[in-house]
Every structure is written in structure tokens, then in C-alpha cells.
Design a protein around this motif. Structure first.
Motif, PDB file in Angstrom:
ATOM      1  N   ALA A  14       0.832  -1.211   0.000  1.00 23.45           N
ATOM      2  CA  ALA A  14       0.000   0.000   0.000  1.00 23.45           C
ATOM      3  C   ALA A  14       0.865   1.258   0.000  1.00 23.45           C
ATOM      4  O   ALA A  14       0.565   2.244  -0.698  1.00 23.45           O
ATOM      5  N   THR A  15       1.956   1.233   0.765  1.00 19.71           N
ATOM      6  CA  THR A  15       2.872   2.380   0.807  1.00 19.71           C
ATOM      7  C   THR A  15       3.514   2.618  -0.553  1.00 19.71           C
ATOM      8  O   THR A  15       3.578   3.757  -1.043  1.00 19.71           O
ATOM      9  N   LEU A  16       3.991   1.551  -1.188  1.00 23.25           N
ATOM     10  CA  LEU A  16       4.615   1.670  -2.506  1.00 23.25           C
ATOM     11  C   LEU A  16       3.607   2.142  -3.547  1.00 23.25           C
ATOM     12  O   LEU A  16       3.948   2.915  -4.450  1.00 23.25           O
ATOM     13  N   LEU A  17       2.365   1.686  -3.399  1.00 21.35           N
ATOM     14  CA  LEU A  17       1.319   2.105  -4.332  1.00 21.35           C
ATOM     15  C   LEU A  17       1.065   3.609  -4.224  1.00 21.35           C
ATOM     16  O   LEU A  17       0.931   4.303  -5.239  1.00 21.35           O
ATOM     17  N   MET A  40       2.672   0.372 -17.602  1.00 19.63           N
ATOM     18  CA  MET A  40       2.061  -0.459 -18.647  1.00 19.63           C
ATOM     19  C   MET A  40       2.626  -1.878 -18.620  1.00 19.63           C
ATOM     20  O   MET A  40       1.879  -2.862 -18.590  1.00 19.63           O
ATOM     21  N   PHE A  41       3.951  -1.979 -18.624  1.00 20.22           N
ATOM     22  CA  PHE A  41       4.565  -3.308 -18.667  1.00 20.22           C
ATOM     23  C   PHE A  41       4.388  -4.058 -17.346  1.00 20.22           C
ATOM     24  O   PHE A  41       4.339  -5.292 -17.340  1.00 20.22           O
ATOM     25  N   THR A  42       4.279  -3.325 -16.243  1.00 16.61           N
ATOM     26  CA  THR A  42       4.010  -3.999 -14.963  1.00 16.61           C
ATOM     27  C   THR A  42       2.649  -4.674 -15.000  1.00 16.61           C
ATOM     28  O   THR A  42       2.496  -5.833 -14.590  1.00 16.61           O
ATOM     29  N   VAL A  43       1.648  -3.952 -15.498  1.00 10.94           N
ATOM     30  CA  VAL A  43       0.304  -4.524 -15.598  1.00 10.94           C
ATOM     31  C   VAL A  43       0.305  -5.727 -16.543  1.00 10.94           C
ATOM     32  O   VAL A  43      -0.231  -6.795 -16.228  1.00 10.94           O
ATOM     33  N   LEU A  44       0.913  -5.559 -17.723  1.00  8.81           N
ATOM     34  CA  LEU A  44       0.912  -6.625 -18.722  1.00  8.81           C
ATOM     35  C   LEU A  44       1.708  -7.846 -18.258  1.00  8.81           C
ATOM     36  O   LEU A  44       1.252  -8.985 -18.401  1.00  8.81           O
ATOM     37  N   LEU A 157      -5.262   0.238 -12.336  1.00  8.46           N
ATOM     38  CA  LEU A 157      -5.446  -1.087 -12.941  1.00  8.46           C
ATOM     39  C   LEU A 157      -4.412  -2.065 -12.394  1.00  8.46           C
ATOM     40  O   LEU A 157      -4.735  -3.228 -12.110  1.00  8.46           O
ATOM     41  N   GLY A 158      -3.179  -1.596 -12.231  1.00 10.05           N
ATOM     42  CA  GLY A 158      -2.140  -2.447 -11.672  1.00 10.05           C
ATOM     43  C   GLY A 158      -2.464  -2.893 -10.258  1.00 10.05           C
ATOM     44  O   GLY A 158      -2.248  -4.053  -9.895  1.00 10.05           O
ATOM     45  N   ALA A 159      -3.005  -1.975  -9.457  1.00 10.54           N
ATOM     46  CA  ALA A 159      -3.403  -2.334  -8.096  1.00 10.54           C
ATOM     47  C   ALA A 159      -4.493  -3.406  -8.128  1.00 10.54           C
ATOM     48  O   ALA A 159      -4.475  -4.362  -7.330  1.00 10.54           O
ATOM     49  N   GLY A 160      -5.415  -3.277  -9.070  1.00  8.88           N
ATOM     50  CA  GLY A 160      -6.461  -4.290  -9.210  1.00  8.88           C
ATOM     51  C   GLY A 160      -5.900  -5.638  -9.612  1.00  8.88           C
ATOM     52  O   GLY A 160      -6.359  -6.685  -9.126  1.00  8.88           O
ATOM     53  N   VAL A 161      -4.895  -5.633 -10.481  1.00  8.80           N
ATOM     54  CA  VAL A 161      -4.270  -6.891 -10.914  1.00  8.80           C
ATOM     55  C   VAL A 161      -3.562  -7.575  -9.746  1.00  8.80           C
ATOM     56  O   VAL A 161      -3.682  -8.792  -9.555  1.00  8.80           O
ATOM     57  N   PHE A 162      -2.827  -6.791  -8.950  1.00 11.23           N
ATOM     58  CA  PHE A 162      -2.137  -7.376  -7.797  1.00 11.23           C
ATOM     59  C   PHE A 162      -3.133  -7.914  -6.776  1.00 11.23           C
ATOM     60  O   PHE A 162      -2.914  -8.983  -6.189  1.00 11.23           O
ATOM     61  N   LEU A 163      -4.220  -7.194  -6.563  1.00  8.64           N
ATOM     62  CA  LEU A 163      -5.243  -7.672  -5.636  1.00  8.64           C
ATOM     63  C   LEU A 163      -5.867  -8.963  -6.155  1.00  8.64           C
ATOM     64  O   LEU A 163      -6.058  -9.920  -5.386  1.00  8.64           O
ATOM     65  N   ALA A 164      -6.175  -8.992  -7.461  1.00  8.98           N
ATOM     66  CA  ALA A 164      -6.756 -10.200  -8.047  1.00  8.98           C
ATOM     67  C   ALA A 164      -5.779 -11.372  -7.936  1.00  8.98           C
ATOM     68  O   ALA A 164      -6.181 -12.501  -7.614  1.00  8.98           O
ATOM     69  N   GLY A 165      -4.505 -11.111  -8.195  1.00 11.03           N
ATOM     70  CA  GLY A 165      -3.506 -12.176  -8.088  1.00 11.03           C
ATOM     71  C   GLY A 165      -3.377 -12.700  -6.679  1.00 11.03           C
ATOM     72  O   GLY A 165      -3.230 -13.919  -6.467  1.00 11.03           O
ATOM     73  N   TRP A 166      -3.435 -11.795  -5.700  1.00 13.70           N
ATOM     74  CA  TRP A 166      -3.345 -12.207  -4.298  1.00 13.70           C
ATOM     75  C   TRP A 166      -4.547 -13.058  -3.906  1.00 13.70           C
ATOM     76  O   TRP A 166      -4.401 -14.090  -3.240  1.00 13.70           O
ATOM     77  N   LEU A 167      -5.734 -12.651  -4.342  1.00 15.69           N
ATOM     78  CA  LEU A 167      -6.947 -13.408  -4.025  1.00 15.69           C
ATOM     79  C   LEU A 167      -6.955 -14.762  -4.735  1.00 15.69           C
ATOM     80  O   LEU A 167      -7.349 -15.774  -4.148  1.00 15.69           O
ATOM     81  N   VAL A 208      -7.218  -8.021 -18.844  1.00 14.39           N
ATOM     82  CA  VAL A 208      -6.317  -6.974 -18.341  1.00 14.39           C
ATOM     83  C   VAL A 208      -5.501  -6.368 -19.475  1.00 14.39           C
ATOM     84  O   VAL A 208      -5.340  -5.138 -19.549  1.00 14.39           O
ATOM     85  N   ALA A 209      -4.988  -7.200 -20.381  1.00 16.12           N
ATOM     86  CA  ALA A 209      -4.205  -6.680 -21.510  1.00 16.12           C
ATOM     87  C   ALA A 209      -5.055  -5.781 -22.396  1.00 16.12           C
ATOM     88  O   ALA A 209      -4.595  -4.734 -22.873  1.00 16.12           O
ATOM     89  N   ALA A 210      -6.312  -6.166 -22.631  1.00 13.62           N
ATOM     90  CA  ALA A 210      -7.205  -5.349 -23.454  1.00 13.62           C
ATOM     91  C   ALA A 210      -7.517  -4.023 -22.772  1.00 13.62           C
ATOM     92  O   ALA A 210      -7.562  -2.964 -23.421  1.00 13.62           O
ATOM     93  N   MET A 211      -7.735  -4.043 -21.463  1.00 13.55           N
ATOM     94  CA  MET A 211      -8.001  -2.804 -20.723  1.00 13.55           C
ATOM     95  C   MET A 211      -6.790  -1.881 -20.749  1.00 13.55           C
ATOM     96  O   MET A 211      -6.927  -0.653 -20.840  1.00 13.55           O
ATOM     97  N   THR A 212      -5.602  -2.466 -20.692  1.00 10.12           N
ATOM     98  CA  THR A 212      -4.378  -1.660 -20.775  1.00 10.12           C
ATOM     99  C   THR A 212      -4.292  -0.959 -22.123  1.00 10.12           C
ATOM    100  O   THR A 212      -3.960   0.232 -22.212  1.00 10.12           O
TER     101      THR A 212
END
Length: 311
Positions: A14-17, A40-44, A157-167, A208-212
Motif C-alpha cells: 500500500a505504501t509503494l502504491l 504499462m509493462f508492470t500490468v501486462l 489497474l495495476g493495483a487491481g491486478v495485484f489484488l486479483a492475483g493475491w486473491l 487486463v491486456a485489453a483494458m491496458t
């Protein structure tokens, strides 16, 4: 249940975000431009690793989903709200991923790689043919969004991807995918619907790639098939994810940041050597750090712990 170590990890994330999201307020225009590329590349790369990490399926379809997203925005931004186009691109990406997954995830090894690589080229050729038939060569995407706006959307979007990955990692789906990655035959004999699990995660990656792509369409201003569906994007995403390490959720970003900075430097000073650099990085990954920087960090940590135990 969330233990103390996980709480510390969440607090650090959360701090880094927050620090990353505030970049437009303290970074220069050049730093912000690099920040957009890194975001962009972090999300992808992270969304790619969510699928390819546990399943070991190397997908080169990122450019296909990304291009689909850019054209969703390009075709609809004059008649629909931008946020709805991003969501619509995610739906299109998920549907395309489902269709591709149902047709190809029974393949393995090089056959799956070749098919996913050809997917972007197939869509590019179809769109090119359609534009030639109508006489339209490209699309202008003129909006009021600034670089800061696009960057913050990518960070969200990246925060959402990390949250989805964690879940996902804590869910039954994540457990099933880890078994599939270890031995798909054993997973099938254990009662796991391997095809369904792989398709679901492939849909997440495609969406996620399409949204990016949809978010970044205004940055390009003018989009055409050769830009939106460039195969180089797919290879860059794979290399960045592997360089960072796909067995940890945070791994890809460890590869994205140094790779992007070095690649930007080489592109500015030695533009003809970009392909050579990408090839060299791939060889380094294969021969020296097959588990990426994340694996290397863990090896060093384990070695230090053993050394402390001996002393």
C-alpha cells in the motif's frame, strides 16, 4: 486468516502504491513518461504471469489483446464514455481469451506458443483488410486526458491486478493451478477441471491486456494495426516477466523496472541494437537466472540464513 507477515506485506504494498500514484506530483515530464511505460509493462507482465506462471504455458497473445483494447477505444471514444470503453475492452478481451483458450489450451509446448503468436498477426491482417476495403488507414484518438491521467489509470489497474492475483493465490483456483503446473495429468486424475481452470485464468490475463490497450490508446493519438498489434510487445512482456520471476506475484515488476530503463536508454542512443539487447537478455535468463531475479533473491536469502545458522 491473514497472519502478521501478510499484514506487513500488504502495508508495504500500500505504501509503494501511494508513492507510485503520486509520481505526477513530484516527477518531471520525462520521468512521468518512463513511469507510464513501466506501469504499462508492470500490468501486462503481472497479468501474463498470473496465467503462465502456474501453468507453464508461454502465451505470445498479449499484443492481440492489447491491440483489441486500443481499437475498442479508437472506434468508440466519440460516442461512449471513456471508462465504459475500458470496461468494454476488458469484456472483449475476456471473450476472445475464452474462445482462444477453449480452442488451444489442449495444445502444449511449442504448438500453443505458435498459435498465440499467430493470433495477433491474424487480427492485424483482418483489421488491415477491413481498413483497405473502407479506405480508412488508421484511427485518431483525440481526448483531453493528460499523461498524468493515463498514468494514474494504469496504476489503479495495476493495483487491481495485484489484488486479483493475491486473491487467486489464496483461492481454490490458485491451488488447482499450482497442481496443474506441477503435473497436469495428476491434476486431472485428482478431479480438477484443468481446462476450466486454465481458461478462467487466461480470460483474466486477456481482459487486463485489453483494458491496458484501451487506457493507452489516447497516448498514441493515431493508431494503426502495425502499432497496436506489434509482436514485439508480446516478446517484451514475456522477457520482463521471466526476468523478474513468475513464481512470485511481485516478481515481474522486479524485471520490468531495470529492463524498461535500460531499453529506453538503448532505444535513444543505439536504436538499431534493440533487438540484439532483447536477445541477450533472453539468453541471460535461460542460462543464468531461469527463476528470474525473484528466485535469485530467494537463493541469496537462503544462503545468508544458512550462513548465520552455521555461525
Amino acid at each position: 486468516m491473514i497472519n502478521g507477515k501478510e499484514i506487513q506485506s500488504v502495508a508495504l504494498a500500500a505504501t509503494l502504491l501511494i508513492i507510485a500514484a503520486a509520481l505526477p506530483y513530484y516527477g518531471s515530464d520525462y520521468v512521468l513518461s518512463i513511469g507510464i511505460t513501466i506501469a504499462m509493462f508492470t500490468v501486462l507482465a503481472t497479468s501474463w504471469a498470473l496465467f503462465s506462471g502456474p501453468t507453464h504455458y508461454i502465451s505470445l497473445a498479449t499484443a492481440a489483446f492489447f491491440g483489441l483494447g486500443t481499437y475498442t477505444t479508437g472506434l468508440g471514444f466519440e460516442s461512449l464514455p471513456f471508462w465504459s470503453l475500458v470496461l468494454l475492452a476488458g469484456v472483449f478481451g475476456a471473450v476472445l481469451a475464452a474462445l482462444v483458450g477453449l480452442a488451444t489450451l489442449r495444445l502444449s509446448g511449442v504448438y500453443f506458443v505458435i498459435f498465440t503468436l499467430g493470433l495477433a498477426e491474424l487480427i492485424r491482417q483482418v483489421i488491415t483488410w477491413g481498413q483497405n476495403m473502407t479506405g480508412q488507414k488508421g484511427l485518431y484518438v483525440l481526448t483531453d486526458f493528460t499523461e498524468a491521467n493515463l498514468y494514474q489509470m494504469l496504476v489503479a489497474l495495476g493495483a487491481g491486478v495485484f489484488l486479483a492475483g493475491w486473491l487467486i493465490g489464496r483461492s481454490r483456483l490458485g491451488f488447482a493451478l499450482r497442481i496443474i503446473g506441477d503435473d497436469e495429468t495428476v491434476a486431472a486424475h485428482s478431479g480438477i477441471n484443468t481446462a476450466q481452470a486454465k481458461v478462467l485464468l487466461f480470460m483474466v490475463s486477456g481482459a487486463v491486456a485489453a483494458m491496458t490497450g484501451a487506457i493507452l490508446a489516447p497516448r498514441y493519438v493515431y493508431i494503426e494495426p502495425s502499432l497496436a498489434f506489434t509482436p514485439l510487445l508480446s516478446f517484451q512482456v514475456v522477457i520482463m516477466a521471466l526476468l523478474g520471476g513468475v513464481h512470485r506475484l511481485w516478481g515481474p515488476i522486479v524485471g520490468v523496472i531495470p529492463f524498461t530503463i535500460i531499453l529506453e536508454t538503448i532505444s535513444a542512443n543505439f536504436p538499431n541494437q534493440v533487438t540484439l539487447f532483447i536477445g541477450v537478455v533472453f539468453l541471460i535468463i535461460v542460462y543464468f537466472i531461469p527463476r528470474g531475479f525473484a528466485g535469485l533473491i530467494e537463493q541469496i536469502r537462503t544462503w545468508m540464513q544458512k550462513r548465520e545458522g552455521l555461525t
